[in-house]
Write an enzyme that holds these catalytic residues in place. Structure first.
Site, PDB file in Angstrom:
ATOM      1  CB  SER A 167      48.665  18.495   8.490  1.00  0.00           C
ATOM      2  OG  SER A 167      48.983  19.172   9.700  1.00  0.00           O
ATOM      3  CG  HIS A 217      44.799  20.827  10.630  1.00  0.00           C
ATOM      4  ND1 HIS A 217      44.604  19.950  11.685  1.00  0.00           N
ATOM      5  CD2 HIS A 217      46.073  20.636  10.213  1.00  0.00           C
ATOM      6  CE1 HIS A 217      45.716  19.260  11.886  1.00  0.00           C
ATOM      7  NE2 HIS A 217      46.629  19.654  11.010  1.00  0.00           N
TER       8      HIS A 217
END
Length: 274
Positions: free
Chosen positions: A45, A256
């Site tokens: 990711s 993230h």
């Protein structure tokens, strides 16, 4: 140093000496070197751009224009590159990178970037325990993740890097690591349930992950490690100017990088690659 890095587009003169009628005969033959300018992005990711938004799909959650691979392509300039492809996919493990993402690599690949290993270490489950669980469940989960990093990641990463080199013999390979996810303890920082002790434990685990990846990279000539802890220093989740999401409305984006974080990744990558 491998030929494809420095001789792309150059003609190599090869002299062959043979015998004909008892006399030596020299034949000069021109061989065109492989032009290695293609770029392939690999990983999980963090390479797909999760957290940057504007996703092109709902499975890999790859960002159309905010991932560090895409931003690096724009910064580098398409004229300096051949074909480009981002095979990164959210949730990828080392094994799935090897089995599903290496198909684009060949002798024309001049640049490879890769970020992977966090999922193999179980960081998602660790974060869940530290955000939602008790101090003990957080500490136990971090310990399990660190044990995995120490015992299994080195072999897995070594196998991946060896296969990348075999499939892309002329490529420069840049391994981008992971940052500290949360603000350092102290200084009155408030980070929901991530109190000082939990943040300290999480960041120490990130240090272990970075050290394991860096050590694996150092064994492979032509590979360069890019330390994301330096890139994101002072901009972790829960700082005044975060480049990493804390617990986000879209839970998948939690912990993230945001758009600013991916820009920072790409900027440093460009400084390394030139």
């Amino acid at each position: 140093m491998r030929r494809g890095w420095i001789a792309a587009g150059m003609a190599v003169m090869v002299t062959v000496t043979g015998c004909s009628g008892g006399a030596d005969e020299k034949v000069t033959e021109t061989v065109q070197a492989v032009v290695a300018r293609d770029y392939v992005a690999l990983g999980d990711s963090y390479a797909a751009g999760l957290g940057g938004g504007d996703y092109v799909d709902t499975s890999c959650l790859q960002s159309k224009d905010k991932s560090y691979p895409q931003l690096w392509i724009e910064d580098k300039g398409t004229a300096a590159l051949g074909a480009t492809v981002n095979n990164a996919c959210s949730g990828a493990l080392i094994g799935t990178v090897r089995s599903r993402q290496l198909t684009a690599l060949n002798d024309k690949t001049g640049y490879v970037t890769v970020t992977v290993g966090g999922n193999d270490a179980g960081f998602v489950a660790t974060l869940q325990q530290c955000v939602l669980g008790s101090d003990k469940t957080c500490a136990d989960s971090v310990k399990l993740a660190v044990d995995t990093m120490d015992k299994t990641l080195p072999t897995g990463l070594d196998g991946l890097y060896t296969e990348i080199r075999a499939k892309a013999p002329n490529a420069k390979v840049y391994v981008l690591g992971y940052p500290h996810l949360v603000a350092d303890p102290g200084n009155g920082v408030k980070c929901d349930s991530l109190v000082d002790a939990r943040r300290k434990t999480l960041n120490e685990a990130s240090d272990t992950l970075s050290e394991v990846i860096s050590a694996a990279v150092s064994k492979h000539p032509g590979f360069t490690y890019v330390d994301a802890r330096v890139i994101f220093a002072g901009h972790e989740a829960c700082t005044k100017e975060p480049w990493i999401h804390s617990v986000a409305d879209d839970v998948s984006e939690s912990f993230h990088p945001n758009a600013d974080g991916y820009k920072a990744y790409a900027k440093v990558l460009l400084s390394v690659t030139g």
